[in-house]
Design an enzyme around this catalytic site. Sequence first.
Site, PDB file in Angstrom:
ATOM      1  N   THR B  40       0.737  -1.257   0.000  1.00  0.00           N
ATOM      2  CA  THR B  40       0.000   0.000   0.000  1.00  0.00           C
ATOM      3  C   THR B  40       0.766   1.306   0.000  1.00  0.00           C
ATOM      4  O   THR B  40       1.741   1.479   0.706  1.00  0.00           O
ATOM      5  CB  THR B  40      -0.961   0.062   1.208  1.00  0.00           C
ATOM      6  N   ASP B  56      -3.660   3.310  -3.500  1.00  0.00           N
ATOM      7  CA  ASP B  56      -3.506   2.387  -4.622  1.00  0.00           C
ATOM      8  C   ASP B  56      -4.485   1.225  -4.409  1.00  0.00           C
ATOM      9  O   ASP B  56      -5.261   1.248  -3.451  1.00  0.00           O
ATOM     10  CB  ASP B  56      -2.065   1.883  -4.706  1.00  0.00           C
ATOM     11  N   ARG B  58      -3.560  -2.405  -4.813  1.00  0.00           N
ATOM     12  CA  ARG B  58      -2.908  -3.724  -4.884  1.00  0.00           C
ATOM     13  C   ARG B  58      -2.914  -4.409  -3.523  1.00  0.00           C
ATOM     14  O   ARG B  58      -2.594  -3.787  -2.517  1.00  0.00           O
ATOM     15  CB  ARG B  58      -1.477  -3.561  -5.388  1.00  0.00           C
ATOM     16  N   LYS B  72      -9.155   0.396  -0.738  1.00  0.00           N
ATOM     17  CA  LYS B  72      -8.494   0.741   0.523  1.00  0.00           C
ATOM     18  C   LYS B  72      -9.057   2.021   1.126  1.00  0.00           C
ATOM     19  O   LYS B  72      -8.557   2.506   2.132  1.00  0.00           O
ATOM     20  CB  LYS B  72      -6.991   0.894   0.308  1.00  0.00           C
ATOM     21  N   GLY B  86      -1.687  -2.390   5.777  1.00  0.00           N
ATOM     22  CA  GLY B  86      -1.332  -3.451   6.722  1.00  0.00           C
ATOM     23  C   GLY B  86      -2.009  -4.760   6.359  1.00  0.00           C
ATOM     24  O   GLY B  86      -2.253  -5.021   5.183  1.00  0.00           O
ATOM     25  N   SER B 168       3.849   0.838   2.644  1.00  0.00           N
ATOM     26  CA  SER B 168       5.214   0.598   2.165  1.00  0.00           C
ATOM     27  C   SER B 168       5.653   1.627   1.123  1.00  0.00           C
ATOM     28  O   SER B 168       6.840   1.861   0.941  1.00  0.00           O
ATOM     29  CB  SER B 168       5.305  -0.807   1.572  1.00  0.00           C
ATOM     30  N   ASP B 205       7.245   1.586  -5.549  1.00  0.00           N
ATOM     31  CA  ASP B 205       7.163   0.563  -4.514  1.00  0.00           C
ATOM     32  C   ASP B 205       6.542  -0.688  -5.126  1.00  0.00           C
ATOM     33  O   ASP B 205       5.469  -0.625  -5.729  1.00  0.00           O
ATOM     34  CB  ASP B 205       6.314   1.078  -3.345  1.00  0.00           C
ATOM     35  N   SER B 208       2.928  -1.752  -3.986  1.00  0.00           N
ATOM     36  CA  SER B 208       1.790  -0.887  -4.322  1.00  0.00           C
ATOM     37  C   SER B 208       1.625  -0.945  -5.833  1.00  0.00           C
ATOM     38  O   SER B 208       2.613  -1.112  -6.546  1.00  0.00           O
ATOM     39  CB  SER B 208       2.063   0.562  -3.915  1.00  0.00           C
TER      40      SER B 208
END
Lengths: 205, 278, 219
Positions: B40, B56, B58, B72, B86, B168, B205, B208
């Site tokens: 995330t 995002d 994913r 999310k 998380g 992340s 990242d 994500s």
Amino acid sequence: MNPFNYNGGVCVAMKGKNCVAIASDHRLGAGRLTVSTDFPKVFEMGPALFIGLPGLTTDSLTVVNKLKFRVNLYELRENRKIRPHTFKAMVESMLYERRFGPYYVASVIAGLDPETDEPFVTAMDVLGAGEVNEPFAVAGTAEESLLGLCEALWEPDLAPEDLFETLSQVILNAVDFDCLGGAGATIHVIEKDKVTTRTIKTRMD
Amino acid sequence: MATATFFDPESSGFQFDNYARNQQLVKQGIKPPKLMKTGTTTTAVIFKGGVVLGADTRATGGNIVMNKNCSKIHYLAKNMYCLGAGTAADTEYTTRLMAGKLELLAMSMRRIVPVKSAVRMLKQMLFRYQGHVSAALIVGGVDMLGPKIVSIAPHGSSDNAPYLAMGSGSIAAMSVLETNFRPDMTAEEAVKLVRDAINAGVTNDLFSGSNIDICVITIDGAQVIRPYEQNQPEVLKKANNYTFPRGTTTVLSQGVRKVDYHIVSTEIRKTDEEPMET
Amino acid sequence: MGDFSPYDDNGGTVAAIAGQDYVLIACDSRLSTGSTILSRFTPKIYPLSKMTVFACSGFHADVLTLIKNLEVRMKLFIHEHGEEMSTKAVMALMLPTLYGRRFFPFYVRPIVAGLDRDGKGLVASYDPVGTPEFFDYVIQGSGENLVHPFLHNQIGAKRTLSDVPVQAPPGLTLDKAVKLLKDAFLAAAERDVYTGDTVTLVAMTAKGTETMEYQLRRD
């Protein structure tokens, strides 16, 4: 070891045009020992609603009994068939209730909405986290192989017969590389007026 | 607890009936399986008159993408949404639980629940679980005190700031926010900034990715734009069609079962005629 | 320094198909560590000679060192014998090169692919300590598990239990092989976070070498 690798087994579901299909392999193991070659992991929860529960088999059976009990109670109280969305909420809350001592099962749900005939497919992890917006759902020991195959082979708007072929090829080739799965597979193709259940041969060793 | 194995609609809270068994399995070398995580990138900024939240879509399990389009941005109240990073199950259920509590609170208070009340309830809950409920949240909303965004770490600490990033991809996102944030932006500027920040997380990242979802909240209400932007939909076109000829797979046995008609409603009408004599 | 590890995993996927009159090698170009991307364009295919290429995923520093070692040995061969090593000879050379480090191995998943003297495609894959496998098609790296069964299904024509998927069918033309590998990498990039950015396909025939590039996901 991971609890999923103890008894082994896979489950996969896919959406088609006005239909869904769900499949599982037949192997039941105890570590490297094969105990049974006639143990499908897909269970019927309603006329057009199935749940696949690969994972630790003792938990799969407990969960499926608890779910059937709750579904029966729901249908008696509401006097109507349970919808896949409702059933998903039921499974989710049962799994997340055990956040700090989970049942070691992943779940794949496939069904048609009894009112709208809308195809429904979802997969959840052991804590009940899952989304409903993907065209296919996978779980079990050959998860990666299944996911790669689904991603490459799935096509939109498959007719029930074509959906069966695609899903069969997916599970056949996925368990071919999975020494903890296989020993044949059962595929249920769910349409609004009928459910066609077929068994196919896969690797037997 | 003997009742735990039975269906008890009155029971609430977590069940621990498998806990001892699972601990025993750990001793035998059977470790808990991988959980679905939202690696995330989530960001939130305050602009003049409201807040913009972005995320995002994913969800990953290890290095595999488990879901390409998960949501999310979670609903908390009409004036308040929450971003979650998380363990996927924890963010989903923590926010869902809180949405219920906030609705009840709003009914009993008969007014809009302030953002800080939601934040306090969330952090008290997360603190009570000592970080075992691994939800990293950003709460954003507008109340009588104006726009407000707060981030809450899994252990229950919280942070107030005019711009926030979590997950992340937060390092990548924060670099964009630090360079381009200005106080009192317009809604359009804020949406653009959040989009750029999430995009930095999505591209840099690995955990994500996929789409960008955005939520704009002002005093007039909240608007969730999902998806706000899709990531490279043009590269997904396959070169071949992989439909198999029918009959490819050898079928061992086949059974067909009819599904009964689903009766939506039944109506029984009494006629005025005399019953026939029998 | 207590938790120092001499190894890293830089991810990525490599694949190859050997045909009757061609060999096709493919790789993605992403180099990553942990949750970050180190490079978006570092293709994992390396030419070794006119007839032979090397493709490798794993720990990038080990990949580069392994190639240096191979190049040295191949140059010595030229000076000694007055000609380039054949593809089969390079495949044989891999084993001592990798097994020589049995107890501190290179963290690599290599593929050697090329043409034999008659222009027929050859492919060999190895594990980190040099166990060779000679299949007509192979995939190694982080997307391996996702795509391997797909290749068996489509190239090996594994459709029923009794099909034995080893040989690439003679009917698999270079054009079809390119399309299949392209789709395989699209699927891998969709689901494996360490595979992405671009897919590079190198097609070798007796006529020469052609390189193709296609866009993959960048997220």
